[in-house]
Design a protein around this motif. Structure first.
Motif, PDB file in Angstrom:
ATOM      1  N   GLY A  16      59.668 -45.576  14.844  1.00  0.00           N
ATOM      2  CA  GLY A  16      58.570 -46.509  15.082  1.00  0.00           C
ATOM      3  C   GLY A  16      57.262 -45.886  14.615  1.00  0.00           C
ATOM      4  N   PRO A  17      56.141 -46.605  14.773  1.00  0.00           N
ATOM      5  CA  PRO A  17      54.873 -46.128  14.211  1.00  0.00           C
ATOM      6  C   PRO A  17      54.500 -44.692  14.602  1.00  0.00           C
ATOM      7  N   SER A  18      54.648 -44.302  15.866  1.00  0.00           N
ATOM      8  CA  SER A  18      54.217 -42.944  16.256  1.00  0.00           C
ATOM      9  C   SER A  18      55.067 -41.887  15.562  1.00  0.00           C
ATOM     10  N   GLU A  19      56.384 -42.087  15.578  1.00  0.00           N
ATOM     11  CA  GLU A  19      57.276 -41.121  14.915  1.00  0.00           C
ATOM     12  C   GLU A  19      57.068 -41.138  13.408  1.00  0.00           C
ATOM     13  N   ALA A  20      56.804 -42.323  12.880  1.00  0.00           N
ATOM     14  CA  ALA A  20      56.639 -42.447  11.426  1.00  0.00           C
ATOM     15  C   ALA A  20      55.410 -41.672  10.956  1.00  0.00           C
ATOM     16  N   ARG A  21      54.362 -41.710  11.769  1.00  0.00           N
ATOM     17  CA  ARG A  21      53.134 -40.996  11.402  1.00  0.00           C
ATOM     18  C   ARG A  21      53.418 -39.489  11.351  1.00  0.00           C
ATOM     19  N   ALA A  22      54.083 -38.982  12.379  1.00  0.00           N
ATOM     20  CA  ALA A  22      54.391 -37.543  12.433  1.00  0.00           C
ATOM     21  C   ALA A  22      55.343 -37.158  11.296  1.00  0.00           C
ATOM     22  N   TYR A  23      56.340 -38.000  11.052  1.00  0.00           N
ATOM     23  CA  TYR A  23      57.304 -37.745   9.979  1.00  0.00           C
ATOM     24  C   TYR A  23      56.579 -37.626   8.644  1.00  0.00           C
ATOM     25  N   LEU A  24      55.711 -38.583   8.361  1.00  0.00           N
ATOM     26  CA  LEU A  24      55.106 -38.598   7.035  1.00  0.00           C
ATOM     27  C   LEU A  24      54.178 -37.416   6.825  1.00  0.00           C
ATOM     28  N   ALA A  25      53.414 -37.092   7.882  1.00  0.00           N
ATOM     29  CA  ALA A  25      52.521 -35.935   7.781  1.00  0.00           C
ATOM     30  C   ALA A  25      53.350 -34.686   7.464  1.00  0.00           C
ATOM     31  N   ALA A  26      54.485 -34.528   8.139  1.00  0.00           N
ATOM     32  CA  ALA A  26      55.343 -33.362   7.888  1.00  0.00           C
ATOM     33  C   ALA A  26      55.920 -33.422   6.474  1.00  0.00           C
ATOM     34  N   PHE A  27      56.434 -34.577   6.088  1.00  0.00           N
ATOM     35  CA  PHE A  27      57.067 -34.707   4.772  1.00  0.00           C
ATOM     36  C   PHE A  27      56.090 -34.338   3.647  1.00  0.00           C
ATOM     37  N   LEU A  28      54.856 -34.811   3.775  1.00  0.00           N
ATOM     38  CA  LEU A  28      53.879 -34.542   2.704  1.00  0.00           C
ATOM     39  C   LEU A  28      53.615 -33.047   2.562  1.00  0.00           C
ATOM     40  N   ASN A  29      53.715 -32.313   3.683  1.00  0.00           N
ATOM     41  CA  ASN A  29      53.578 -30.850   3.600  1.00  0.00           C
ATOM     42  C   ASN A  29      54.754 -30.206   2.891  1.00  0.00           C
ATOM     43  N   PHE A  30      55.938 -30.776   3.120  1.00  0.00           N
ATOM     44  CA  PHE A  30      57.150 -30.178   2.551  1.00  0.00           C
ATOM     45  C   PHE A  30      57.365 -30.576   1.092  1.00  0.00           C
ATOM     46  N   PHE A  31      56.732 -31.667   0.664  1.00  0.00           N
ATOM     47  CA  PHE A  31      57.047 -32.199  -0.666  1.00  0.00           C
ATOM     48  C   PHE A  31      55.767 -32.441  -1.467  1.00  0.00           C
ATOM     49  N   ALA A  32      55.540 -31.615  -2.477  1.00  0.00           N
ATOM     50  CA  ALA A  32      54.374 -31.781  -3.351  1.00  0.00           C
ATOM     51  C   ALA A  32      54.639 -32.927  -4.335  1.00  0.00           C
ATOM     52  N   PRO A  33      53.563 -33.540  -4.876  1.00  0.00           N
ATOM     53  CA  PRO A  33      53.786 -34.620  -5.852  1.00  0.00           C
ATOM     54  C   PRO A  33      54.570 -34.120  -7.069  1.00  0.00           C
ATOM     55  N   HIS A  34      55.519 -34.929  -7.532  1.00  0.00           N
ATOM     56  CA  HIS A  34      56.311 -34.622  -8.730  1.00  0.00           C
ATOM     57  C   HIS A  34      56.197 -35.838  -9.647  1.00  0.00           C
ATOM     58  N   ASP A  35      55.929 -35.632 -10.948  1.00  0.00           N
ATOM     59  CA  ASP A  35      55.911 -36.841 -11.782  1.00  0.00           C
ATOM     60  C   ASP A  35      57.206 -37.014 -12.575  1.00  0.00           C
ATOM     61  N   ASP A  36      58.200 -36.172 -12.285  1.00  0.00           N
ATOM     62  CA  ASP A  36      59.479 -36.282 -12.997  1.00  0.00           C
ATOM     63  C   ASP A  36      60.553 -36.950 -12.142  1.00  0.00           C
ATOM     64  N   ARG A  37      60.146 -37.702 -11.135  1.00  0.00           N
ATOM     65  CA  ARG A  37      61.098 -38.393 -10.258  1.00  0.00           C
ATOM     66  C   ARG A  37      60.345 -39.454  -9.478  1.00  0.00           C
ATOM     67  N   THR A  38      61.076 -40.299  -8.758  1.00  0.00           N
ATOM     68  CA  THR A  38      60.450 -41.341  -7.932  1.00  0.00           C
ATOM     69  C   THR A  38      60.982 -41.225  -6.519  1.00  0.00           C
ATOM     70  N   VAL A  39      60.072 -41.123  -5.566  1.00  0.00           N
ATOM     71  CA  VAL A  39      60.445 -41.044  -4.153  1.00  0.00           C
ATOM     72  C   VAL A  39      59.914 -42.285  -3.450  1.00  0.00           C
ATOM     73  N   ALA A  40      60.757 -42.939  -2.675  1.00  0.00           N
ATOM     74  CA  ALA A  40      60.318 -44.116  -1.919  1.00  0.00           C
ATOM     75  C   ALA A  40      60.888 -44.077  -0.515  1.00  0.00           C
ATOM     76  N   MET A  41      60.100 -44.604   0.422  1.00  0.00           N
ATOM     77  CA  MET A  41      60.510 -44.688   1.828  1.00  0.00           C
ATOM     78  C   MET A  41      60.634 -46.159   2.215  1.00  0.00           C
ATOM     79  N   PHE A  42      61.675 -46.454   2.960  1.00  0.00           N
ATOM     80  CA  PHE A  42      61.883 -47.805   3.483  1.00  0.00           C
ATOM     81  C   PHE A  42      61.891 -47.712   5.006  1.00  0.00           C
ATOM     82  N   PRO A  43      60.690 -47.670   5.613  1.00  0.00           N
ATOM     83  CA  PRO A  43      60.631 -47.617   7.084  1.00  0.00           C
ATOM     84  C   PRO A  43      60.907 -49.001   7.670  1.00  0.00           C
ATOM     85  N   PRO A  44      61.111 -49.093   8.994  1.00  0.00           N
ATOM     86  CA  PRO A  44      61.160 -50.415   9.617  1.00  0.00           C
ATOM     87  C   PRO A  44      59.835 -51.126   9.352  1.00  0.00           C
ATOM     88  N   ALA A  45      59.859 -52.450   9.259  1.00  0.00           N
ATOM     89  CA  ALA A  45      58.651 -53.205   8.916  1.00  0.00           C
ATOM     90  C   ALA A  45      57.487 -52.889   9.851  1.00  0.00           C
TER      91      ALA A  45
END
Ligand code: PGA
Length: 250
Positions: A16-45
């Motif tokens: 849900g929104p609270s977990e999603a916020r924490a997840y994304l903040a963590a993910f962005l730290n673990f994953f730097a931008p790459h232009d040789d691939r496409t990453v997409a997230m499909f969270p609950p609406a």
């Protein structure tokens, strides 16, 4: 802009929104931008705008929804529409996911309407196809997948077909820990590619074909190396931001 390989995370009914916020903040730290691939997230609406806002300027991470209604608007209590999803930041939508088909009874014809509507409202449809275990054991897997594909794209023209994404997800591999073997995956990806060419011409080679079903950190590389596999659609193993970042770096 879709560069191969593609890494799509289907959170299903998790974060849900609270977990999603924490997840994304963590993910962005673990994953730097790459232009040789496409990453997409499909969270609950319900979490989509939170993910969008937490993503901030990391627009290399694309957003999608897991489903839309087959009509643009109206008296459909509880449903979400393509234009609303687009307005909330989605640029992709899963269509005909196995759980929509087998838990909610969604048909090929509904998937076709959703594919067409999504294309019309600026959402890239990710048309999911795949056979059940019983269908595979009866030797019916190819016929089922070809039919899902043929009906699923029959309301859009060749140019729109070239702009969609296909995901091959054998139902027996989803959430079960059993992945398709590289040979089975490559055989079905070849069938899908050939069918797309027959239905929509060689321009359809631009449409990536993803594999999904029990992809994890340990098998992501092997599956991505399978001939004809242009990316991965991941459920369970995308729920942990560090693990998902590792898969996205494959
Ligand atoms: P799974 O789900 O990775 O948990 O098997 C994949 C999917 O349903 O898209």
């Amino acid at each position: 802009m879709i560069n191969r390989p593609l890494f799509f995370a289907n959170w299903k009914m998790n974060h849900g929104p609270s977990e999603a916020r924490a997840y994304l903040a963590a993910f962005l730290n673990f994953f730097a931008p790459h232009d040789d691939r496409t990453v997409a997230m499909f969270p609950p609406a319900l979490s989509l705008t939170t993910v969008r806002d937490t993503r901030a300027n990391r627009t290399d991470i694309l957003l999608g929804v897991q489903n839309i209604h087959s009509q643009e608007k109206g008296a459909f209590t509880g449903e979400n529409s393509a234009p609303m999803a687009h307005d909330a930041g989605a640029r992709l939508v899963l269509v005909g996911h196995s759980e929509r088909r087998h838990v909610f009874g969604e048909t090929n014809v509904e998937a076709a309407s959703k594919t067409a509507l999504a294309s019309r409202f600026g959402l890239t449809p990710v048309l999911c196809v795949g056979e059940t275990l019983a269908q595979r054991e009866m030797g019916d897997a190819e016929r089922v997948v070809i039919e899902q594909l043929t009906v699923g794209i029959n309301q859009i023209g060749p140019a729109a077909v070239a702009a969609i994404v296909i995901a091959y997800e054998p139902v027996w591999a989803i959430g079960t820990g059993h992945t398709a073997t590289p040979d089975d995956a490559s055989a079905m990806h070849r069938v899908i590619r050939t069918t797309l060419r027959e239905l929509a011409g060689n321009g359809s080679d631009r449409a990536p074909i993803l594999y999904g079903g029990s992809v994890n950190r340990a098998n992501a590389k092997t599956l991505l190396e399978v001939e004809g596999v242009d990316g991965l659609l991941v459920g369970g193993a995308s729920l942990d931001p560090e693990g998902w970042a590792e898969i996205c770096r494959t």
